[in-house]
Design a protein around this motif. Sequence first.
Motif, mmCIF file in Angstrom:
data_model
loop_
_atom_site.group_PDB
_atom_site.id
_atom_site.type_symbol
_atom_site.label_atom_id
_atom_site.label_comp_id
_atom_site.label_asym_id
_atom_site.label_seq_id
_atom_site.Cartn_x
_atom_site.Cartn_y
_atom_site.Cartn_z
ATOM 1 N N ASP A 1 46.080 7.646 80.034
ATOM 2 C CA ASP A 1 45.016 7.934 79.066
ATOM 3 C C ASP A 1 44.904 6.826 78.015
ATOM 4 O OD1 ASP A 1 44.342 10.268 80.360
ATOM 5 O OD2 ASP A 1 45.506 11.560 79.006
ATOM 6 N N SER A 2 46.060 6.363 77.518
ATOM 7 C CA SER A 2 46.018 5.294 76.516
ATOM 8 C C SER A 2 45.480 4.009 77.132
ATOM 9 C CB SER A 2 47.400 5.063 75.900
ATOM 10 O OG SER A 2 48.285 4.501 76.842
ATOM 11 N N LEU A 3 45.801 3.742 78.382
ATOM 12 C CA LEU A 3 45.269 2.549 79.048
ATOM 13 C C LEU A 3 43.774 2.677 79.296
ATOM 14 C CD1 LEU A 3 48.123 1.734 81.596
ATOM 15 C CD2 LEU A 3 47.526 0.486 79.519
ATOM 16 N N HIS A 4 43.304 3.886 79.551
ATOM 17 C CA HIS A 4 41.859 4.101 79.688
ATOM 18 C C HIS A 4 41.152 3.821 78.354
ATOM 19 C CE1 HIS A 4 41.327 5.505 83.772
ATOM 20 N NE2 HIS A 4 42.306 6.377 83.635
ATOM 21 N N ASP A 5 41.758 4.234 77.256
ATOM 22 C CA ASP A 5 41.184 3.956 75.936
ATOM 23 C C ASP A 5 41.118 2.454 75.676
ATOM 24 O OD1 ASP A 5 40.886 6.652 75.458
ATOM 25 O OD2 ASP A 5 42.733 6.830 74.279
ATOM 26 N N VAL A 6 42.207 1.762 75.991
ATOM 27 C CA VAL A 6 42.235 0.308 75.810
ATOM 28 C C VAL A 6 41.176 -0.340 76.700
ATOM 29 C CG1 VAL A 6 43.631 -1.759 76.214
ATOM 30 C CG2 VAL A 6 44.654 0.232 75.102
ATOM 31 N N ILE B 1 55.765 12.932 84.817
ATOM 32 C CA ILE B 1 54.339 12.967 85.155
ATOM 33 C C ILE B 1 53.495 13.061 83.884
ATOM 34 C CG2 ILE B 1 52.541 14.392 86.210
ATOM 35 C CD1 ILE B 1 54.560 14.991 88.473
ATOM 36 N N GLU B 2 53.900 13.894 82.934
ATOM 37 C CA GLU B 2 53.177 14.017 81.670
ATOM 38 C C GLU B 2 53.176 12.691 80.906
ATOM 39 O OE1 GLU B 2 54.601 17.300 79.336
ATOM 40 O OE2 GLU B 2 54.302 18.729 80.966
ATOM 41 N N LYS B 3 54.334 12.014 80.877
ATOM 42 C CA LYS B 3 54.408 10.723 80.187
ATOM 43 C C LYS B 3 53.505 9.701 80.865
ATOM 44 C CE LYS B 3 59.024 11.247 78.242
ATOM 45 N NZ LYS B 3 60.414 10.773 78.248
#
Length: 122
Positions: free
Chosen positions: A42-47, A34-36
């Motif tokens: 989060d990284s996809l939201h940044d992208v 779940i953490e991964k």
Amino acid sequence: MKYINVLVIIGVCIFILFFFNKKQDYVEEYNLKIEKLDEKIDSLHDVNNDLSFKIDTLNVQISKLDQELDLKDNSINALRNEVNEKVSNVDSYTDDELQEFFTNRYRYYFDSLRKTNSSSSN
């Protein structure tokens, strides 16, 4: 009999400890997954935010280019109207007026050709 009861109780305790440890391992494993997944989200939201910014920037550039195209189209239409007016005026000329028009229009061109030819023949 007492030994058998004690062995059964010890066996049950070991089974319970082993079973609960397995569940805790599964819980920890799922929490790690779940953490991964949260990190990946989060990284996809940044992208996605970066791409949205780029899209907005490109939309602004497109708007500017559209405005420039509109200005160019207006200039072309104005020139087209001016040329059409001149063509219409020339269409209404009589033969004498046409001869005078072309004589005046190309006199300088022919004069410059004569000057060039006369100087090269010397």
